[in-house]
Design an enzyme around this catalytic site. Structure first.
Site, PDB file in Angstrom:
ATOM      1  N   TRP A 101       0.830  -1.212   0.000  1.00 17.58           N
ATOM      2  CA  TRP A 101       0.000   0.000   0.000  1.00 17.58           C
ATOM      3  C   TRP A 101       0.855   1.248   0.000  1.00 17.58           C
ATOM      4  O   TRP A 101       0.552   2.226  -0.684  1.00 17.58           O
ATOM      5  CB  TRP A 101      -0.987  -0.011   1.172  1.00 17.58           C
ATOM      6  CG  TRP A 101      -1.978  -1.124   1.074  1.00 17.58           C
ATOM      7  CD1 TRP A 101      -2.149  -2.150   1.956  1.00 17.58           C
ATOM      8  CD2 TRP A 101      -2.922  -1.355   0.010  1.00 17.58           C
ATOM      9  NE1 TRP A 101      -3.138  -2.992   1.509  1.00 17.58           N
ATOM     10  CE2 TRP A 101      -3.625  -2.534   0.325  1.00 17.58           C
ATOM     11  CE3 TRP A 101      -3.237  -0.677  -1.171  1.00 17.58           C
ATOM     12  CZ2 TRP A 101      -4.629  -3.049  -0.500  1.00 17.58           C
ATOM     13  CZ3 TRP A 101      -4.233  -1.195  -1.994  1.00 17.58           C
ATOM     14  CH2 TRP A 101      -4.911  -2.362  -1.654  1.00 17.58           C
ATOM     15  N   ASP A 171      -1.500   6.625   6.386  1.00 16.82           N
ATOM     16  CA  ASP A 171      -2.589   5.724   6.015  1.00 16.82           C
ATOM     17  C   ASP A 171      -2.828   4.804   7.206  1.00 16.82           C
ATOM     18  O   ASP A 171      -1.989   3.976   7.542  1.00 16.82           O
ATOM     19  CB  ASP A 171      -2.170   4.915   4.773  1.00 16.82           C
ATOM     20  CG  ASP A 171      -3.200   3.862   4.359  1.00 16.82           C
ATOM     21  OD1 ASP A 171      -4.199   3.669   5.078  1.00 16.82           O
ATOM     22  OD2 ASP A 171      -2.983   3.229   3.303  1.00 16.82           O
ATOM     23  N   LYS A 195     -11.854  -1.825   6.785  1.00  8.80           N
ATOM     24  CA  LYS A 195     -10.974  -2.699   7.542  1.00  8.80           C
ATOM     25  C   LYS A 195     -11.463  -2.792   8.988  1.00  8.80           C
ATOM     26  O   LYS A 195     -11.809  -3.854   9.454  1.00  8.80           O
ATOM     27  CB  LYS A 195      -9.531  -2.194   7.496  1.00  8.80           C
ATOM     28  CG  LYS A 195      -8.980  -1.983   6.083  1.00  8.80           C
ATOM     29  CD  LYS A 195      -8.771  -3.286   5.340  1.00  8.80           C
ATOM     30  CE  LYS A 195      -8.701  -3.141   3.824  1.00  8.80           C
ATOM     31  NZ  LYS A 195      -7.577  -2.408   3.310  1.00  8.80           N
TER      32      LYS A 195
HETATM   33  C1  LIG Z   1      -7.022  -1.977   2.067  1.00  3.38           C
HETATM   34  C2  LIG Z   1      -6.015  -0.925   2.191  1.00  3.38           C
HETATM   35  C3  LIG Z   1      -5.890   0.091   1.229  1.00  3.38           C
HETATM   36  C4  LIG Z   1      -6.740   0.148  -0.015  1.00  3.38           C
HETATM   37  O1  LIG Z   1      -8.035   0.462   0.306  1.00  3.38           O
HETATM   38  P1  LIG Z   1      -9.150   0.703  -0.812  1.00  3.38           P
HETATM   39  O2  LIG Z   1     -10.254   1.305  -0.009  1.00  3.38           O
HETATM   40  O3  LIG Z   1      -9.472  -0.629  -1.404  1.00  3.38           O
HETATM   41  O4  LIG Z   1      -8.609   1.637  -1.821  1.00  3.38           O
HETATM   42  C5  LIG Z   1      -4.948   1.070   1.436  1.00  3.38           C
HETATM   43  N1  LIG Z   1      -4.153   1.056   2.518  1.00  3.38           N
HETATM   44  C6  LIG Z   1      -4.241   0.090   3.457  1.00  3.38           C
HETATM   45  C7  LIG Z   1      -3.338   0.140   4.639  1.00  3.38           C
HETATM   46  C8  LIG Z   1      -5.168  -0.921   3.319  1.00  3.38           C
HETATM   47  O5  LIG Z   1      -5.259  -1.884   4.253  1.00  3.38           O
END
Ligand SMILES: *Cc1c(COP(=O)(O)O)cnc(C)c1O
Length: 360
Positions: A101, A171, A195
């Site tokens: 990511w 993030d 998540k």
């Molecule tokens: C799942 C995830 C993403 C991507 O998320 P989307 O909503 O599918 O774009 C980005 N960063 C992390 C840390 C993730 O776990």
């Protein structure tokens, strides 16, 4: 009806209580005679839902007034572009690459300016967090970017990097609301809610007010400007209305559970059960450096691909689902987010012990 223990990395387990409440309100929300799905996002009832959600999130995370909370769409992945488009005034940013990511964010950032990879843990398949005390932060950097909890690899920053005064962008998709954080240490924190918070379709961005600017990179679409969403309290256009409503219910549930301090304790307890077993097991092994282990995502292997497959299959038969590791790394991964009850982890470890005895 029978529910399984769902160890999916995302979309993931939600509190049963919240799902039941939503089910009860499906046809008639609070005497309105309609579902939240059918409601105008400009209605009084919905205004209360979105404002209530924001208020509860601010309370949970202790978010200061000079930070804005935005409920957006496009997934966490859209933020990979939105961040540089809104923040890169010098057209330079520093990225710490600790997994897929972060790597995607870095690659996206390089479309808009000079995105420097100032540290990485790719040399050891992202199984650790690099030392971030004295990094070569660029003079000109508009921000330093991290992915705080690496969903795929199961690592987590236990200490934030020393950004040498530069803005930190993080993030937090897979560790959102899993423990208390000091919001003032960040310029932006953001995450997809699928998540650890709610249904897919909502991204929460918490952004320091002075970073919300008119002068984005030329060509930035209106919908990708933080300012337009901030000025309109996340109601510039139709927001992901139902998803925000569920998030709001999860915030209330978290408050009832005792807030983020209590959540941290609960999560540490759960993770310890699993990690303690992995440390003593002769068959299973964790794949991450001990001091960087995530409380949320726990990857492990037997070392034999065939046995891994057998484990995932037999676990499913026992009601322990979605334990297969990410397609890029293989093995297993147990995601044990806030809503995973302690019994789920106990049951998983019990099954692992049993599997070990039969297959050692
Ligand atoms: C799942 C995830 C993403 C991507 O998320 P989307 O909503 O599918 O774009 C980005 N960063 C992390 C840390 C993730 O776990």
């Amino acid at each position: 009806m029978s529910r399984v223990y769902n160890f999916s990395a995302g979309p993931a387990v939600l509190p049963e209580e919240v799902l039941k409440e939503a089910a009860n309100e499906m046809l008639d929300y609070n005497g309105t005679g309609m579902s939240v799905m059918e409601m105008s996002h400009r209605s009084k009832a919905y205004e209360e839902i979105i404002q209530g959600a924001q208020k509860d999130l601010r309370e949970l995370m202790n978010i200061p007034d000079h930070y804005k909370v935005l409920f957006l769409q496009g997934g966490a992945s859209q933020q990979f572009a939105m961040i540089p488009m809104n923040l890169m005034k010098n057209k330079v940013a520093d990225y710490i690459v600790t997994g897929q990511w972060a790597k995607k964010a870095w690659q996206e950032g390089s479309i808009y300016g000079k995105a420097n990879k100032i540290a990485s843990s790719e040399d050891k398949t992202f199984s650790y967090i690099p030392n971030c005390e004295d990094l070569p932060i660029s003079e000109e950097a508009d921000y330093v970017y991290i992915c705080e909890n690496n969903t795929i690899y199961g690592t987590k920053y236990k200490k934030l990097p020393n950004t040498k005064g530069k803005i930190l962008v993080s993030d937090v998709s897979s560790c959102f609301l899993s423990e208390p954080v000091d919001v003032t240490k960040y310029g932006i924190l953001f995450g997809g809610v699928q998540k650890n918070i709610g249904p897919a379709g909502v991204v929460i961005v918490i952004i320091r007010e002075d970073l919300i600017r008119e002068d984005c990179l030329p060509g930035t679409p209106t919908m990708l400007k933080y300012k337009i969403h901030a000025d309109n309290d996340s109601l510039y256009n139709t927001p992901p209305a139902y998803g925000i409503y569920i998030c709001g219910k999860v915030f209330k549930w978290l408050k009832k559970m005792g807030g983020l301090e209590a959540m941290k304790e609960h999560n540490e307890k759960k993770a310890k059960i699993l990690y303690d077993f992995l440390d003593e097991s002769k068959l299973f092994q964790g794949t991450v450096v001990k001091e960087d282990r995530s409380l949320m995502n726990v990857p492990f292997i037997t070392g034999k691909e065939e046995l891994d497959g057998k484990f995932v299959k037999e676990a499913k038969e026992k009601g322990l689902e979605n334990l297969k590791g990410h397609r890029s790394v293989g093995g297993m991964r147990a995601s044990i987010y806030n809503a995973m009850p302690i019994q789920g982890v106990e049951k998983l470890v019990e099954f692992m012990k049993d599997f070990e005895e039969k297959n050692a």
